[in-house]
Design a protein around this motif. Structure first.
Motif, PDB file in Angstrom:
ATOM      1  N   GLN A  84       0.828  -1.201   0.000  1.00 36.34           N
ATOM      2  CA  GLN A  84       0.000   0.000   0.000  1.00 36.34           C
ATOM      3  C   GLN A  84       0.870   1.262   0.000  1.00 36.34           C
ATOM      4  O   GLN A  84       0.610   2.205  -0.735  1.00 36.34           O
ATOM      5  CB  GLN A  84      -0.901  -0.004   1.239  1.00 36.34           C
ATOM      6  N   LEU A  85       1.918   1.277   0.836  1.00 38.80           N
ATOM      7  CA  LEU A  85       2.813   2.434   0.890  1.00 38.80           C
ATOM      8  C   LEU A  85       3.525   2.640  -0.442  1.00 38.80           C
ATOM      9  O   LEU A  85       3.669   3.772  -0.912  1.00 38.80           O
ATOM     10  CB  LEU A  85       3.842   2.267   2.014  1.00 38.80           C
ATOM     11  N   THR A  86       3.954   1.565  -1.046  1.00 39.74           N
ATOM     12  CA  THR A  86       4.641   1.664  -2.332  1.00 39.74           C
ATOM     13  C   THR A  86       3.697   2.250  -3.378  1.00 39.74           C
ATOM     14  O   THR A  86       4.056   3.192  -4.089  1.00 39.74           O
ATOM     15  CB  THR A  86       5.163   0.284  -2.780  1.00 39.74           C
ATOM     16  N   ARG A  87       2.487   1.723  -3.459  1.00 39.85           N
ATOM     17  CA  ARG A  87       1.498   2.236  -4.427  1.00 39.85           C
ATOM     18  C   ARG A  87       1.191   3.709  -4.173  1.00 39.85           C
ATOM     19  O   ARG A  87       1.004   4.488  -5.108  1.00 39.85           O
ATOM     20  CB  ARG A  87       0.211   1.417  -4.370  1.00 39.85           C
ATOM     21  N   GLN A  88       1.131   4.085  -2.909  1.00 36.02           N
ATOM     22  CA  GLN A  88       0.801   5.461  -2.545  1.00 36.02           C
ATOM     23  C   GLN A  88       1.802   6.455  -3.125  1.00 36.02           C
ATOM     24  O   GLN A  88       1.437   7.561  -3.505  1.00 36.02           O
ATOM     25  CB  GLN A  88       0.771   5.579  -1.019  1.00 36.02           C
ATOM     26  N   TYR A  89       3.056   6.056  -3.205  1.00 35.34           N
ATOM     27  CA  TYR A  89       4.099   6.971  -3.649  1.00 35.34           C
ATOM     28  C   TYR A  89       4.584   6.727  -5.074  1.00 35.34           C
ATOM     29  O   TYR A  89       5.438   7.458  -5.567  1.00 35.34           O
ATOM     30  CB  TYR A  89       5.283   6.922  -2.680  1.00 35.34           C
TER      31      TYR A  89
END
Length: 191
Positions: A84-89
């Motif tokens: 999720q964090l990777t997709r967010q950025y």
């Protein structure tokens, strides 16, 4: 400010309808409602979505057996939310655009790390910290694409203290540790 005890209690009740064991095991047997609330607030402070509350609660149930430290628990949840964090950025091309500290600088900052209740602070010369924040600001500005900013990629030990250091000057810049990056991420090192 987005969440208080009452709203968290409603969220826990909603999760308990479909996954009662997770909530029963967690509050109050493993962690208090206050600790769970602080972790959720920490996530929201750094613009981490808390929609995947089941994963957050399962992580807290697992990690709460080992630690009651809010900072450590927050970091554990962040690691579990790595996709999720990777997709967010990621940018529109699916790349995670990163700024990385020079290894010598990172080692110097790590050597100056002092533990405190908030998860640590970097105790090195103020001039070095000021230059670091200024140079990061210039690099972020240089590599920004509209409202998309590169993230700062650092070691897990430095993530929280570095985030605290830059949050007032660069509040929209994410600081990720290598442990929070999905293994499938396409990392673009900008400098």
């Amino acid at each position: 400010e987005l969440i208080d005890r009452q709203s968290l209690h409603r969220i826990l009740d909603a999760v308990a309808r479909t996954h009662p064991k997770v909530v029963d095991d967690l509050v109050p047997n493993t962690l208090s409602l206050g600790i769970v609330l602080k972790v959720v607030r920490n996530l929201l402070t750094e613009n981490v979505s808390v929609r995947d509350m089941l994963t957050i609660l399962e992580t807290l149930a697992d990690e709460g057996e080992r630690s009651k430290d809010v900072g450590d628990l927050t970091e554990a949840v962040r690691r579990r939310l790595s996709r999720q964090l990777t997709r967010q950025y990621e940018d529109d091309r699916g790349k995670l655009r990163c700024l990385v500290l020079h290894p010598n600088l990172e080692e110097r900052l790590r050597n100056g790390l002092r533990t405190d209740e908030a998860g640590g602070q970097i105790a090195v010369e103020p001039v070095l910290l000021r230059e670091l924040v200024q140079n990061l600001g210039k690099a972020v500005e240089r590599h920004a694409r509209g409202d998309r900013f590169p993230v700062v990629l650092t070691s897990p030990a430095l993530r929280r203290p570095l985030r605290r250091l830059i949050e007032r000057v660069l509040p929209t810049v994410g600081v990720l540790s290598n442990g929070e990056i999905a293994h499938t991420a396409q990392i673009e090192n900008l400098g």
